[in-house]
Scaffold this motif. Structure first.
Motif, mmCIF file in Angstrom:
data_model
loop_
_atom_site.group_PDB
_atom_site.id
_atom_site.type_symbol
_atom_site.label_atom_id
_atom_site.label_comp_id
_atom_site.label_asym_id
_atom_site.label_seq_id
_atom_site.Cartn_x
_atom_site.Cartn_y
_atom_site.Cartn_z
ATOM 1 N N ARG A 154 17.319 22.019 11.990
ATOM 2 C CA ARG A 154 18.034 22.608 13.131
ATOM 3 C C ARG A 154 17.507 22.140 14.480
ATOM 4 N NH1 ARG A 154 16.032 27.228 15.864
ATOM 5 N NH2 ARG A 154 14.047 28.016 15.051
ATOM 6 N N ALA A 155 16.294 21.560 14.512
ATOM 7 C CA ALA A 155 15.769 21.064 15.787
ATOM 8 C C ALA A 155 16.667 19.947 16.313
ATOM 9 C CB ALA A 155 14.343 20.548 15.604
ATOM 10 N N THR A 156 16.992 20.011 17.599
ATOM 11 C CA THR A 156 17.787 18.942 18.214
ATOM 12 C C THR A 156 16.989 17.660 18.311
ATOM 13 O OG1 THR A 156 19.059 20.544 19.484
ATOM 14 C CG2 THR A 156 19.048 18.281 20.293
ATOM 15 N N GLY A 157 15.698 17.791 18.584
ATOM 16 C CA GLY A 157 14.863 16.607 18.713
ATOM 17 C C GLY A 157 13.471 16.823 18.173
ATOM 18 N N TRP A 158 12.889 15.753 17.627
ATOM 19 C CA TRP A 158 11.477 15.708 17.259
ATOM 20 C C TRP A 158 10.844 14.626 18.124
ATOM 21 C CZ3 TRP A 158 8.928 19.145 14.312
ATOM 22 C CH2 TRP A 158 9.688 19.989 13.496
ATOM 23 N N ILE A 159 9.963 15.042 19.024
ATOM 24 C CA ILE A 159 9.480 14.146 20.074
ATOM 25 C C ILE A 159 7.969 14.304 20.257
ATOM 26 C CG2 ILE A 159 11.697 14.181 21.300
ATOM 27 C CD1 ILE A 159 10.494 16.213 23.245
ATOM 28 N N SER A 160 7.366 13.328 20.920
ATOM 29 C CA SER A 160 5.943 13.413 21.274
ATOM 30 C C SER A 160 5.784 14.193 22.569
ATOM 31 C CB SER A 160 5.362 12.009 21.446
ATOM 32 O OG SER A 160 5.919 11.397 22.609
ATOM 33 N N ILE A 161 4.563 14.544 22.889
ATOM 34 C CA ILE A 161 4.298 15.247 24.146
ATOM 35 C C ILE A 161 4.669 14.356 25.328
ATOM 36 C CG2 ILE A 161 1.883 14.542 24.342
ATOM 37 C CD1 ILE A 161 3.387 18.001 25.236
ATOM 38 N N LYS A 162 4.523 13.046 25.187
ATOM 39 C CA LYS A 162 4.902 12.148 26.273
ATOM 40 C C LYS A 162 6.407 12.176 26.506
ATOM 41 C CE LYS A 162 4.239 7.489 28.089
ATOM 42 N NZ LYS A 162 3.868 6.100 27.801
ATOM 43 N N GLU A 163 7.177 12.177 25.412
ATOM 44 C CA GLU A 163 8.639 12.259 25.545
ATOM 45 C C GLU A 163 9.056 13.581 26.179
ATOM 46 O OE1 GLU A 163 10.469 10.912 21.621
ATOM 47 O OE2 GLU A 163 8.312 10.605 21.331
ATOM 48 N N TYR A 164 8.333 14.633 25.837
ATOM 49 C CA TYR A 164 8.616 15.943 26.437
ATOM 50 C C TYR A 164 8.415 15.891 27.945
ATOM 51 C CZ TYR A 164 8.175 20.940 27.425
ATOM 52 O OH TYR A 164 8.331 22.204 27.945
ATOM 53 N N ILE A 165 7.306 15.297 28.382
ATOM 54 C CA ILE A 165 7.022 15.168 29.821
ATOM 55 C C ILE A 165 8.039 14.243 30.485
ATOM 56 C CG2 ILE A 165 5.359 14.301 31.506
ATOM 57 C CD1 ILE A 165 4.554 16.978 30.215
ATOM 58 N N TRP A 166 8.348 13.109 29.846
ATOM 59 C CA TRP A 166 9.304 12.153 30.419
ATOM 60 C C TRP A 166 10.676 12.806 30.591
ATOM 61 C CZ3 TRP A 166 8.798 7.679 32.846
ATOM 62 C CH2 TRP A 166 9.889 6.826 32.983
ATOM 63 N N HIS A 167 11.086 13.617 29.622
ATOM 64 C CA HIS A 167 12.373 14.317 29.732
ATOM 65 C C HIS A 167 12.340 15.327 30.868
ATOM 66 C CE1 HIS A 167 15.308 17.546 28.604
ATOM 67 N NE2 HIS A 167 16.075 16.487 28.450
ATOM 68 N N LYS A 168 11.221 16.018 31.033
ATOM 69 C CA LYS A 168 11.090 16.988 32.134
ATOM 70 C C LYS A 168 11.176 16.285 33.484
ATOM 71 C CE LYS A 168 9.158 20.895 31.676
ATOM 72 N NZ LYS A 168 9.638 22.315 31.733
ATOM 73 N N LEU A 169 10.670 15.053 33.566
ATOM 74 C CA LEU A 169 10.662 14.328 34.834
ATOM 75 C C LEU A 169 11.979 13.608 35.120
ATOM 76 C CD1 LEU A 169 7.097 12.724 34.605
ATOM 77 C CD2 LEU A 169 7.798 14.545 36.179
ATOM 78 N N THR A 170 12.586 13.030 34.087
ATOM 79 C CA THR A 170 13.741 12.143 34.297
ATOM 80 C C THR A 170 15.044 12.655 33.692
ATOM 81 O OG1 THR A 170 13.425 10.868 32.260
ATOM 82 C CG2 THR A 170 12.162 10.174 34.202
#
Length: 492
Positions: A154-170
């Motif tokens: 059910r998770a929309t995405g499985w991501i790294s902490i870096k991807e999480y930060i990059w998504h928050k920024l961009t």
């Protein structure tokens, strides 16, 4: 004064440096510690919201210092720790904590790929260049497949902490090739997610981020940042950067042939930079992308092996074995000759990655006799850490050629005694980096390449500074060669 920021999102700290390309100087610095959570034995997690908060804190501090010097930020490059993974929903909200490389809950799944499904495991290693171990997201996802299938799906995405930060920024779900090659899910030759690995993990392609080169550019779109940061970073370009291990090699100035980097912090790693992906026939070495340039075909890969057991062994010796201060322990060890009068230590206090790739292996002292006192046990422990790294280096050298010089960094470099021991054991000069912030510096150097301020990563090496060089003692090296043979014979 135009500056470039290098941001390093590690597992123990978030750091940021501001670099002035014209002067070659670091003009601002900030660091904030991170908390690792251990909700169960063998688990290691971080709260992604805490990582985001600490990131904003260091950016705010660096922007303040740059502003005081009437400077502006031209670009920001990012480094981040490898192997983390978390689930997010369709609003980008975390459904789990970030599971770190040191989390061993998927030991069973890693063993399955190395033994029961060895053919599948070999195929995955050959395509991805990622050794099979509980640290990698592939095995962690397989753990969710077996223990929480509902969340996995059910998770929309499985991501790294870096991807999480990059998504928050961009606002973009994107992952650089370097972080991707450390997942066990990414075909490093095709530069695409590997379907066989995805099928084993039980996830869908749409649950993963878009892979992009390490020089990929983005724009700040976050409305969640303090105005002081948005004012500072607009209209700066954000560059996604690479993984901390790859950028530590770059920041250490280890691009040329014969240069080996050794980093010893809590854990450690030994790495070489090469221009083609490498595979070890026993799956003992990693091969991660640092930078690929399809236009010039000038590609860089970082190959090597990480160890779980670095300065944490010194910490154990100080706190648990001797109950003494670290400086006193190191001074005491110097009273014992090289080789610790034949006392050996296998330094596997927290399992091991390279060269054994066995999360269940444990350490031991060997050949203990009446003459051995406390100082012997201390020195043998320090020697054991370096013997284990030498074992990895010998495997690495078969693929990349002999080591001619070591560029060393990390907390261990504060001990001249331990650094000299490294030179004596390896038998080559050990050159200390001027700064221990090699991950942040590597992010800056890769950003210089991305912005066109340098023509190549080789050209960027002129910005790397060095301190003292330690030359090996010939007699100590001769003794250590004999001791190492017994160490190698004693390996599990």
């Amino acid at each position: 004064m135009n500056c470039i920021l290098g941001v390093d999102i590690g597992t123990t700290n978030v750091k940021a440096l501001a670099f002035h390309p014209e002067s070659g100087e670091i003009v601002a610095h900030a660091s904030e510690p991170l908390t690792t959570l251990n909700p169960q034995p063998g688990y290691a997690e971080q709260d992604p919201e805490e990582v985001w908060k600490k990131l904003t804190d260091v950016l705010e501090e660096v922007c303040r210092e740059v502003g005081q010097q009437k400077g502006t930020v031209e670009a920001v490059g990012f480094s981040a720790a490898m192997h983390s993974i978390l689930a997010v929903d369709d609003h980008g909200k975390p459904l789990t904590n970030a599971i770190l490389w040191s989390d061993n809950r998927s030991e069973k799944q890693a063993d399955d790929l190395r033994h029961e499904q060895a053919e599948l495991g070999r195929s995955i290693y050959q395509q991805t260049g990622t050794p099979l171990h509980p640290m990698i997201p592939l095995c962690k996802l397989a753990w969710f497949r077996e223990n929480d299938l509902r969340l996995l799906r059910r998770a929309t995405g499985w991501i790294s902490i870096k991807e999480y930060i990059w998504h928050k920024l961009t606002g973009q779900y994107q992952v650089d090739y370097s972080i991707a090659t450390a997942t066990g899910l990414f075909d490093s030759q095709q530069k695409a997610w590997y379907p066989v690995a995805l099928e084993y993990a039980g996830i869908r392609l749409e649950q993963l981020s878009e892979p992009v080169p390490t020089t990929h550019a983005g724009k700040l779109t976050s409305a969640n940042l303090p105005k002081t940061i948005t004012d500072c970073l607009n209209p700066a370009t954000l560059y996604i950067g690479a993984s901390d291990g790859c950028l530590a090699n770059l920041g250490a100035g280890a691009i040329g042939a014969g240069i080996t980097t050794i980093t010893i912090g809590t854990s450690g790693a030994i790495r070489r930079t090469v221009q083609r992906p490498l595979r070890d026939d026993q799956g003992r070495l990693f091969s991660y992308i640092l930078n690929v340039d399809d236009k010039t075909d000038k590609n860089y890969f970082v190959v090597g092996g990480p160890t779980n057991n670095g300065a944490n062994v010194l910490q154990w010796v100080s706190e648990k074995l001797t109950q003494s201060e670290t400086d006193a322990v190191l001074e005491e060890a110097q009273t014992v000759p090289a080789g610790s009068d034949d006392l050996l230590f296998l330094p596997y206090l927290q399992g091991e990655r390279a060269p054994l790739w066995d999360a269940g292996v444990r350490g031991s002292y060997l050949n203990v006799d009446w003459q051995h006192g406390r100082a012997h046990f201390v020195r043998a422990a320090l020697e054991g850490v370096l013997f284990n790294l030498l074992r990895i280096e010998r495997i690495l050298s078969r693929h990349t050629g002999p080591t001619q010089v070591i560029h060393a960094n990390g907390g261990f470099a504060q001990s001249e005694f331990w650094v000299q021991m490294m030179a004596d054991i390896f038998g080559v000069p050990v050159r200390l980096n001027e700064s221990n912030e090699s991950g942040s510096i590597g992010a800056i150097l890769l950003t210089l390449k991305a912005t066109g301020r340098v023509t190549s990563l080789g050209d960027a090496m002129r910005y790397v500074g060095f301190g003292r060089t330690f030359e090996p003692d010939a007699e100590c090296h001769r003794r250590y060669r004999q001791v190492y043979q017994r160490f190698e014979q004693a390996l599990p």
